[in-house]
Write a protein that holds these residues in place. Structure first.
Motif, short mmCIF file in Angstrom:
data_model
loop_
_atom_site.label_atom_id
_atom_site.label_comp_id
_atom_site.label_asym_id
_atom_site.label_seq_id
_atom_site.Cartn_x
_atom_site.Cartn_y
_atom_site.Cartn_z
N GLU A 157 0.87 -1.41 -0.13
CA GLU A 157 0.16 -0.02 -0.02
C GLU A 157 1.00 1.34 -0.06
O GLU A 157 2.07 1.22 0.56
CB GLU A 157 -0.82 0.23 1.24
N VAL A 158 0.36 2.28 -0.65
CA VAL A 158 1.08 3.63 -0.99
C VAL A 158 0.14 4.53 -0.31
O VAL A 158 -0.81 4.77 -0.79
CB VAL A 158 1.55 4.00 -2.15
N VAL A 159 0.47 5.54 0.87
CA VAL A 159 -0.30 6.35 1.12
C VAL A 159 0.46 7.70 1.25
O VAL A 159 1.70 7.97 1.86
CB VAL A 159 -0.64 6.06 2.52
N ARG A 160 -0.18 8.69 0.67
CA ARG A 160 0.40 10.21 0.68
C ARG A 160 0.20 10.67 1.85
O ARG A 160 -0.70 10.63 2.71
CB ARG A 160 -0.34 10.82 -0.45
N LEU A 161 1.60 11.18 2.46
CA LEU A 161 1.56 12.00 3.78
C LEU A 161 1.53 13.40 3.50
O LEU A 161 1.89 14.24 2.69
CB LEU A 161 2.97 11.59 4.27
N ARG A 162 0.63 14.10 4.45
CA ARG A 162 0.30 15.57 4.17
C ARG A 162 1.28 16.50 4.87
O ARG A 162 1.90 16.01 5.62
CB ARG A 162 -1.14 15.84 4.66
N GLY A 163 1.35 17.65 4.51
CA GLY A 163 2.18 18.53 5.22
C GLY A 163 3.36 18.93 4.74
O GLY A 163 4.37 19.76 5.09
N GLY A 164 4.04 18.25 3.27
CA GLY A 164 5.18 18.64 2.99
C GLY A 164 5.12 19.63 2.01
O GLY A 164 4.07 19.85 1.17
N TRP A 165 6.08 20.47 1.63
CA TRP A 165 6.10 21.59 0.82
C TRP A 165 6.98 21.41 -0.39
O TRP A 165 6.89 21.44 -1.58
CB TRP A 165 6.48 23.00 1.34
N THR A 166 8.18 20.73 0.01
CA THR A 166 9.41 20.71 -0.91
C THR A 166 9.41 19.47 -1.64
O THR A 166 9.89 19.37 -2.68
CB THR A 166 10.68 20.92 -0.31
#
Length: 313
Positions: free
Chosen positions: A24-33
């Motif tokens: 499974e692949v889950v996008r993590l929130r809160g990154g900008w760069t």
């Protein structure tokens, strides 16, 4: 749910033990760069999680080799310390094998916490953690690069609708001088609440991880303190930003004894957020801080610059 590009998936799976696969692949929130993903793995030894950082924005792709190689080196260095950092698994800083420059590392426990509730208690923990980072014994050959300023007098842009242009001129004049002398320290260089993970309930909150070591540098402790203080002022209001240096000193940290020198470092950081600090607001709003509009951030930034000049000038 998310997916991985084919070349990147192949590279990751080649770095895994025999029989282990991405389930499974889950996008993590809160990154900008970066694009940050949590990879859920399964195999003969059971389930576990890793984190994949990939640079996809053109600016960061161009600088990826230096940034990711530095972070990989720092994660190796921190593996022998008590700083709660991720363990390096693999890095492809030039996208030789991946679709984009990528770094694979362990998943740290905890979450980013940006809400106003409990902010004072978390600021105390941030100050203590930063003191520990600055005390790391780093041999000459292990020292990261000398810090780079993120703004200059020529690049500062005051808010378009400011009613106090003279305030901004005074602030910019402070950073026109040569940088003050300083005693070098190991700096995270981007230490702020968005790059720190917390675990536990409000009454038993603790730092469980410090992330994003791509900007690690050698320089004055004041600069790391300044960066975290600016972020706290934007997140929680001007008083929160002003208090952080006091918390750091109370935790055992040492800052410039001279007010002019301290003001230089504080403004060198704060002015880098002008005119409206909108860049940092994007990931913060993604993590639930919808109240941090461009107007709120501009008002807080200007108020913070004014307060710094009032206290230290």
């Amino acid at each position: 749910m998310n997916t991985l590009p084919g070349a990147t998936r192949s590279w990751v799976e080649k770095e895994l033990p025999d029989g282990e696969r991405i389930e499974e692949v889950v996008r993590l929130r809160g990154g900008w760069t970066s694009d940050m993903r949590r990879l859920e793995l399964g195999g003969p030894a059971g389930r576990r999680s890793l984190v994949l950082r990939s640079f996809t924005k053109p600016f960061y792709v161009r600088h990826a080799e230096g940034l990711m190689t530095r972070e990989a080196d720092i994660l190796r260095l921190l593996g022998d310390t008590d700083v709660p950092a991720a363990a390096l698994v693999a890095v492809d800083a030039t996208a030789r094998h991946c679709d984009h420059p990528s770094l694979l590392m362990s998943l740290l426990p905890g979450t980013v916490r940006l809400e106003d509730r409990g902010a004072d208690d978390r600021a105390e923990l941030l100050a203590r953690q930063l003191v520990r980072i600055h005390r790391l014994p780093v041999a000459g050959r292990q020292r990261p690069r000398t810090y780079q300023a993120w703004t200059s007098p020529e690049r500062v842009t005051p808010p378009a609708d400011t009613r106090r242009p003279g305030l901004w001129e005074r602030a910019v004049d402070v950073i026109r001088r040569e940088p003050p002398a300083y005693e070098g320290r190991f700096l995270h260089r981007d230490f702020h609440p968005g790059n720190v993970l917390f675990a536990g309930a409000d009454g038993d909150c603790r730092i469980s991880g410090v992330v994003d070591w791509v900007e690690t540098s050698w320089g004055p402790a004041d600069l790391d303190v300044a960066h975290c203080a600016t972020a706290l002022a934007l997140l929680h209001g001007v008083p929160a930003g002003l208090r952080f240096a006091e918390r750091y000193v109370a935790a055992g940290g040492v800052l410039a004894a001279d007010d002019d020198a301290h003001l230089y470092w504080r403004l060198l950081d704060a002015l880098g957020f002008a005119p409206d600090a909108e860049k940092v607001a994007v990931p913060w709003r993604e993590l639930g801080r919808d109240d941090l509009t461009a107007g709120v951030l501009t008002e807080r930034l200007e108020g913070y610059v004014e307060a710094l000049l009032g206290r230290y000038a």
